[in-house]
Each structure stands twice: as structure tokens, then as C-alpha cells.
Motif scaffolding. Structure first.
Motif, mmCIF file in Angstrom:
data_model
loop_
_atom_site.group_PDB
_atom_site.id
_atom_site.type_symbol
_atom_site.label_atom_id
_atom_site.label_comp_id
_atom_site.label_asym_id
_atom_site.label_seq_id
_atom_site.Cartn_x
_atom_site.Cartn_y
_atom_site.Cartn_z
ATOM 1 N N TYR A 167 -19.782 99.322 58.307
ATOM 2 C CA TYR A 167 -19.069 98.810 57.077
ATOM 3 C C TYR A 167 -18.819 100.244 56.385
ATOM 4 O O TYR A 167 -19.210 101.238 56.210
ATOM 5 C CB TYR A 167 -20.097 98.167 56.263
ATOM 6 C CG TYR A 167 -20.263 97.013 56.928
ATOM 7 C CD1 TYR A 167 -19.764 96.349 57.956
ATOM 8 C CD2 TYR A 167 -21.435 95.875 56.433
ATOM 9 C CE1 TYR A 167 -20.050 95.180 58.526
ATOM 10 C CE2 TYR A 167 -21.971 94.762 57.060
ATOM 11 C CZ TYR A 167 -21.016 94.287 58.002
ATOM 12 O OH TYR A 167 -21.604 93.112 58.484
ATOM 13 N N ASN A 247 -19.485 86.582 60.682
ATOM 14 C CA ASN A 247 -18.613 87.999 60.996
ATOM 15 C C ASN A 247 -18.173 87.802 62.329
ATOM 16 O O ASN A 247 -17.239 88.543 62.655
ATOM 17 C CB ASN A 247 -19.893 89.070 61.254
ATOM 18 C CG ASN A 247 -20.412 89.659 59.731
ATOM 19 O OD1 ASN A 247 -19.674 90.069 59.052
ATOM 20 N ND2 ASN A 247 -21.733 89.783 59.757
ATOM 21 N N ARG A 250 -14.921 86.991 61.086
ATOM 22 C CA ARG A 250 -14.147 88.299 60.595
ATOM 23 C C ARG A 250 -13.818 89.066 61.651
ATOM 24 O O ARG A 250 -12.810 89.957 61.241
ATOM 25 C CB ARG A 250 -15.262 89.103 59.843
ATOM 26 C CG ARG A 250 -14.729 90.313 59.068
ATOM 27 C CD ARG A 250 -15.848 91.018 58.246
ATOM 28 N NE ARG A 250 -16.858 91.617 59.107
ATOM 29 C CZ ARG A 250 -16.845 92.637 59.721
ATOM 30 N NH1 ARG A 250 -15.766 93.511 59.558
ATOM 31 N NH2 ARG A 250 -17.845 92.924 60.520
ATOM 32 N N GLY A 272 -20.322 82.432 51.991
ATOM 33 C CA GLY A 272 -20.300 83.888 52.244
ATOM 34 C C GLY A 272 -19.077 84.372 52.574
ATOM 35 O O GLY A 272 -18.071 83.690 53.415
ATOM 36 N N ARG A 274 -16.612 87.736 53.614
ATOM 37 C CA ARG A 274 -16.451 88.949 54.082
ATOM 38 C C ARG A 274 -14.996 89.375 54.262
ATOM 39 O O ARG A 274 -13.961 88.468 54.686
ATOM 40 C CB ARG A 274 -16.968 88.961 55.371
ATOM 41 C CG ARG A 274 -18.611 88.756 55.475
ATOM 42 C CD ARG A 274 -19.460 89.794 54.977
ATOM 43 N NE ARG A 274 -20.823 89.317 55.004
ATOM 44 C CZ ARG A 274 -21.551 88.422 54.103
ATOM 45 N NH1 ARG A 274 -21.035 88.183 53.313
ATOM 46 N NH2 ARG A 274 -22.902 88.295 54.341
ATOM 47 N N ARG A 295 -16.499 94.093 50.014
ATOM 48 C CA ARG A 295 -16.207 93.533 51.352
ATOM 49 C C ARG A 295 -17.393 92.525 51.914
ATOM 50 O O ARG A 295 -17.156 91.947 52.847
ATOM 51 C CB ARG A 295 -16.390 94.653 52.297
ATOM 52 C CG ARG A 295 -15.480 96.009 52.094
ATOM 53 C CD ARG A 295 -13.915 95.419 52.350
ATOM 54 N NE ARG A 295 -13.209 96.221 51.919
ATOM 55 C CZ ARG A 295 -12.318 96.618 50.880
ATOM 56 N NH1 ARG A 295 -12.512 95.555 49.987
ATOM 57 N NH2 ARG A 295 -11.559 97.480 50.659
ATOM 58 N N ALA A 296 -18.252 91.994 51.143
ATOM 59 C CA ALA A 296 -19.246 91.151 51.223
ATOM 60 C C ALA A 296 -19.756 90.348 49.920
ATOM 61 O O ALA A 296 -20.186 91.230 49.179
ATOM 62 C CB ALA A 296 -20.256 91.830 51.970
#
Length: 326
Positions: A167, A247, A250, A272, A274, A295-296
């Protein structure tokens, strides 16, 4: 107050405290538990009486963390002189209110940009990849020798919150601190096996349900997945097993923002968010009373799953359109 003075005051409070209670957030992850346990084990080396609290049980994937069997779901009684909150943006994340503080001293250690600074002392560094980075710095300044148990907890915090150093919050400083932890003799293969290579069948079935719900919006820039209570029932998965599933959305080529919406109760939806390169999901989550990082991030809705999905799509699509025209 300067960061140097703040640090010195926190160190002084911890040195003088006979007893300390440590708190971490609901739906615990590797960073909140690893940071809490590392700090608590170090304080015990200093001769402090330590208790660990989390509103939820320890996820199976994190049960290997040294000291995790001591985390309790009941509040410390009597309340210790010093209360330390790690990785908690606000007290709702610990299911508490300020009434609980009494005359205790509250230390708030976090790396979220959305932290509400609810403590008497607030050590917030939103440039850190993980709360574990801050805790390692704190322990070094306390003069604690980092043993393998402490290092295992801190390494887990950093490796999980940095996405295995993928990340954008990963820095050269992150790697230098990690190298110090590895030098204690960590069994990296075992840690990574426990964290990433032991997925229950129920989690794989839950992922299947999430992928079946996948829909793309905003010309493929937004990917949304949903999980219903029925999905959890049919897969046999607990809520904790949904951690990280977002994810998968993502990682789709062309997607900038991925969202997972999961039903946790009647008219209660947890989300959530992302993002990959530029979209600030913290700003999006803050519009719904949530927060996190650029970013999260995440938030909770008190509406139906369909309504939550519509609200999220509307806000993020607008942000993506505005971003394209800058």
C-alpha cells in the motif's frame, strides 16, 4: 504541544502507572491486536499490571499472536489508572463513551487521519503505515528490549496494515522498522502461513457469494460487492471471515474504488471502502459518519442493504466524475 513534549509526557505517564488497561477496536485486525499485545507485553516487562480489552473475540487467523488468549470482552474492574487506546479513531470503535474514563488518564495512539483525539494525550501519526509503527517507536523510547513475542505482534500489525508492504502508506521508515523486528529472529514463514495461507472453507464460500454479487459502475471504476445475512448463514462463515474480501474487487483492472457492504443485523450495514491510486475514501466514508485512511475506510449504515448500496454508489460516482474533470 510539540510531538517531542507529547512523547515525553506519555512516557512519563506509562513509567509511573502501576496498572494499565489496553483497548482495541471492534472487528479486530492484525494491527489493532498486534499493537495492543506488543505494548501490553512490554509494559509487563516493566512490572505493570496489564489487562487487554476488545469488544469482539480474536479472529481465528490471529489466535497465534502471543498473548491473544488473554484478551477479554469484559471491561477491567476496577478501572486502572491509565487507559491506552490503540488504532481507535473514536470511542464508538470500542463500544465506549467518555463516562467510562472517570479519573483515569487516557492515552490515544493511532495512525488514522480521521482520529477524533479523545484522549488526554493523543499520539496520532497519519503517515505511519500501521499503529504498530508508532508502538515500536514508543517501546524503543521506553528502553524495552524487543523480544520475539513482542516482535511477532508488531510485525503482524505492520505486514497486515501495509498490505504486505504494497500500500501507499509503506515508507522507507516502515522497512527500516520491519528490519529491526526481523533481526529478533522472527519465524516469517510461520507468521505468513498463519495470516495468509489458512483460509477456512466457509471463508472461500463467502468469497464466492461476494463475487457473485459483484457489480461495476462509473464506467468500470467502481466495483461493489454485497453480503447478506443469508450469505453468512449458507456459507457457515462468521462476520470476521469477510475481512479482506473487498480487495478481490479492488484488484480488477480499471477499478479505482471497491466497496463491500455486509448485512450484520436488521437495518445495520457495515461497509469497507478501498481505493487504488487517487480517490480519497476517507472523505467518502466521512459523509456517512465513518472514516479511516485515504485508501482504506469504512462506515456503518442504519438502513437496508439496498438503501446503503444506493447511497454509496451515488456519493462515490459523483466523486469519481469530479476527479476525472480536475
Amino acid at each position: 504541544m510539540s510531538e517531542r513534549l507529547l512523547t515525553e509526557e506519555i512516557l512519563e505517564v506509562l513509567r509511573k502507572a502501576p496498572s494499565v488497561a489496553l483497548f482495541s477496536h471492534v472487528s479486530p485486525d492484525g494491527d489493532c491486536l498486534g499493537s495492543m499485545l506488543a505494548l501490553g507485553l512490554a509494559l509487563e516487562i516493566m512490572g505493570k499490571k496489564v489487562t487487554f480489552f476488545n469488544p469482539d473475540r480474536v479472529p481465528m487467523a490471529l489466535a497465534f499472536l502471543p498473548g491473544s488468549d488473554r484478551i477479554q470482552q469484559t471491561l477491567p474492574d476496577p478501572r486502572p489508572q491509565v487507559l491506552v487506546f490503540v488504532d481507535c479513531t473514536d470511542l464508538r470503535r470500542v463500544s465506549l463513551t467518555p463516562d467510562y474514563f472517570g479519573d483515569s488518564i487516557v492515552i490515544n495512539i493511532d495512525h488514522h487521519i480521521s482520529n477524533q483525539k479523545f484522549g488526554h494525550y493523543n499520539w496520532i501519526n497519519d503517515q505511519a503505515s500501521a499503529c504498530a509503527e508508532i508502538c515500536l517507536t514508543l517501546l524503543k523510547q521506553l528502553g524495552i528490549a524487543i523480544n520475539r513475542e513482542i516482535a511477532t505482534n508488531l510485525y503482524t500489525g505492520i505486514v497486515t496494515d501495509s498490505g504486505c508492504f504494497q500500500y501507499s502508506n509503506t515508507t522507507a521508515h516502515t522497512h527500516r522498522l520491519t528490519a529491526e523486528l526481523i533481526e529478533t529472529g522472527l519465524d516469517l514463514a510461520s507468521i505468513h502461513y498463519q495470516l495468509f495461507d489458512q483460509k477456512p472453507l466457509a471463508q472461500v464460500k463467502l468469497l464466492q457469494a461476494a463475487l457473485n454479487s459483484l457489480e461495476l459502475y462509473a464506467d468500470g471504476q467502481l466495483a461493489v460487492m454485497t453480503l447478506t445475512l443469508e450469505n453468512f448463514r449458507q456459507s457457515g462463515a462468521d462476520q470476521e471471515l469477510s475481512e479482506g474480501l473487498v480487495n478481490h474487487a479492488r484488484s480488477i483492472k480499471g477499478v479505482e474504488v471497491a466497496v463491500l457492504l455486509k448485512e450484520v443485523g436488521a437495518q445495520e450495514i457495515k461497509s469497507g471502502f478501498r481505493s487504488n491510486l487517487w480517490f480519497d475514501v476517507n472523505k467518502a466514508a466521512s459523509q456517512f459518519g465513518g472514516g479511516g485512511h485515504k485508501r482504506a475506510a469504512g462506515c456503518t449504515f442504519k438502513v437496508s442493504l439496498i438503501e446503503a448500496k444506493q447511497q454509496v454508489i451515488s456519493v462515490i460516482e459523483e466523486g469519481l466524475i469530479l476527479g476525472r474533470h480536475r
